[in-house]
Design a protein around this motif. Sequence first.
Motif, PDB file in Angstrom:
ATOM      1  N   GLY A 273      95.685 108.961  64.665  1.00 58.79           N
ATOM      2  CA  GLY A 273      96.038 109.604  66.122  1.00 58.79           C
ATOM      3  C   GLY A 273      97.374 108.728  66.852  1.00 58.79           C
ATOM      4  O   GLY A 273      97.945 109.374  67.519  1.00 58.79           O
ATOM      5  N   ASN A 317      93.861 115.500  60.777  1.00 60.16           N
ATOM      6  CA  ASN A 317      93.047 114.405  61.619  1.00 60.16           C
ATOM      7  C   ASN A 317      91.173 115.702  62.062  1.00 60.16           C
ATOM      8  O   ASN A 317      90.968 115.459  62.792  1.00 60.16           O
ATOM      9  CB  ASN A 317      93.498 114.428  62.895  1.00 60.16           C
ATOM     10  N   VAL A 325      93.617 110.109  69.603  1.00 61.99           N
ATOM     11  CA  VAL A 325      94.774 110.571  69.861  1.00 61.99           C
ATOM     12  C   VAL A 325      95.523 109.657  71.024  1.00 61.99           C
ATOM     13  O   VAL A 325      94.902 109.871  71.786  1.00 61.99           O
ATOM     14  CB  VAL A 325      95.210 111.751  70.073  1.00 61.99           C
TER      15      VAL A 325
END
Length: 832
Positions: A273, A317, A325
């Motif tokens: 993130g 991701n 994030v």
Amino acid sequence: MATFISVPLKKSSEVDLVKPLSKFVTSAYPAGEEQSEYLRAVEELNKLRKSALGRPLDKHESSLEILLRYYDQLCSVEPKFPFPELCLTFTWKDAFDKGSLFGGSVKLALASLGYEKTCVLFNVGALASQIASEQNLDNDEGLKAAAKFYQLASGAFAHIKDTVLSALNREPTMDISPETVGTLSQIMLSQAQEVFVLKATADKMKDAVIAKLANQAADFYGDAFKQCQYKENLPKYFYFQEVLPVLAAKHCMMQATAELHQSALANQKKRFGEEIARLQHATELVKTVASRYDEYVNVKDLSDKISRALTAAKKDNDFIYHDRVPEVKDLEHIGKATLVKATAIQVPLSQKFTDLFEKMVPMEVQQSLSMASSRRNEMVNRLVGSLREATNLCNGVLASLNLPAALEDLSGDSVPGSILEKSRAVIQQGGLQSIEQLIKELPELLQRNREILDESLKMLDDEETTDNELRAKFSQRWNRTPSGDLYKPLRAEGGNFRSVLDKAVQADQVVRDRYNSHCEMIALLCKPENELCSAIPSANPAKTLQGSEVVNVLKAQLAQLDEIKRDREVLEGEIKSVTFDMTAKFLTALAQDGAINEEALSTTELDARYGTHTQRVQQNLRAQEDLLAQVQTSHQEFAALKQSNAEANDREEMLKKLASAHDSYIEISSNLKEGTKFYNDLTEILLKFQNKCSDIVFARKTERDELLKYLQQSIAREPSAPSFSVPAYQSNTSEPAAGVSSPLPPARPPPPSFTPQAASSNITPSPAPASQAPPSLPASSNPPPMAPPTAPSQAQGPPYPTYQGYPGYASSPSLIRLHTRCLLIYNQKDNY
């Protein structure tokens, strides 16, 4: 990556170093091999300046080497020549000011070697920045060279920042002002750090290291950008207008680079993130550069690299890690690592430097040598003076006792042999005629010296008066050192010369009085022997004393006195011949301590050199004192034995006067010759003083002319009236934002149109349409009405109508006012 910034060179006017420096060398050093060597060195220095400043320099290290050698030579020669007293004015143009069609570029002329050194060092920094910008950054050698030269440039500009105000003692031009060179130093340091970022990237160092290096480079660029932006004087230069966007772009690019490599480090630590957040921030930064500064830098490669990394990170991701994030503000700060620093300016900068004036001692040593020489002369004069004073005392005592003439005159009729010797000595030296000629020359020599001194001081007075008038006229603009302060040492020196002349006049008068009191007897000594014999009274013989013990004792004592006098002459010669050179000791003290304690060193050396001679002088004086006391006692016995009568007394008195006249003649002649030599030597010194005054006045005049020219150009560029605010209704403002009401001026009526028939008809302006927008609205919505360009009936020329009104027109003032208002509005429509 991005474009690197370089600095333009300053340009200098040609200066002839040979004439003033050679003039000093010939006046300060005697003719010989040493003087010739220094004169050749002056020629070499002049050639070196022409090579360094008199031609365009290539962007190559060999050209920089010439500049460094010249700067080193300036630093070396500065303490060895009295540059403030030499007529050397250096003129340099502002590096960034390109001038105008009418005013020309800004330049400054100063009689200051510190100004020359500052400008040369500026060119060292500028040329180093240009050489660094020309390096090939694709190979390791080019990266190393670029980093070295950027740090040298930063150090040169930083040194100027710290020293320029003290070196110039006045306001410098903007390019070498502390604000400007401080900013340039920061820019060069930023670029050196960026080069290390490139080198670390090329060497594939760890991402953590590259990120810290890039973050520090971004910080440096940010500081440089702030300095350019917030210092009022810098943005006026076109150079800094071009530099500002580059600095802003590089700040963003270095920050983006730091974020890119820090994201790779986050990936290695499984912080996916954080990796995405940093890459997104980097993307925003490069987008800002691409949108605002695309014409200055090329950010495509960096942008593509960040974009590819972000796409891959998001894909991983989204499909695998599903890491949150974070916000950019929540990210951990990237560290900083500095690998650069401004190169310290320590002379010599050139590894190939050789001092052209290596054997010439510094001015501080020269001044100390001069003071030491004065102390030595003072001691020598004191010792020699005491010896000569003792000789005069001995001669005076013997003359008062009529010795040795009284021992030689036992016959009572002939002229004593000692008197004949004295007569021959006076005649041989020219007699009265030589003394009278010397006395006649003294007033002429005195007057010549007074005229030179008065003319020298008058030059200073005239220049100071002009300076005061200009200072009163321009007030604070006249910011150079006042002439009154600058001339204080010269005026003090002139006052000393005037005091010396006044004392010399008094001494001359004493010599004249002494001559007047003895001139009759001196004239008698110049006569032939027969006339001299007849002028001396005769006396009865005293032959009974010729073989007495008293006469023998007196003769032996007089012989001893003669021996003491001869020893004294030998001792005087030895004292004058003692060598006394303090050069080595002063140079050693200056090198070890950085200063010279002249008084302590000179006193110690003088005691060592002249201690023995001082003791011998004291012994000689004591021996004479004791012997004179014995002579006086023996003379009393001789006088008691001698037959005495009136004729004998008259004869003895005449012989005393003749002996005293001889001694006075010798002393007066010596005094007059010394006085003549004194005035001639003083003439040379006063001529040097006059040249010094002339040189500094000429230098001040040159500086004054340059400052006047600069002030005239500055005054010509100033606005003639203060700024004023335009009324709101006259400004072209944009439409107000929605929901915000803004007062608008009332709608203006359209201009009246006239036809030939209107001259004899009733004239009434047509009302403005209700839907017409005010002139302050944008033209695209509804532009203000314009008269058709093809209308033949449009009124031309003056703003008021030239036709005859209808009957009764003059009796309608309201209509006249309305019509006049309409015409004024029409003719001034451009203001709305």
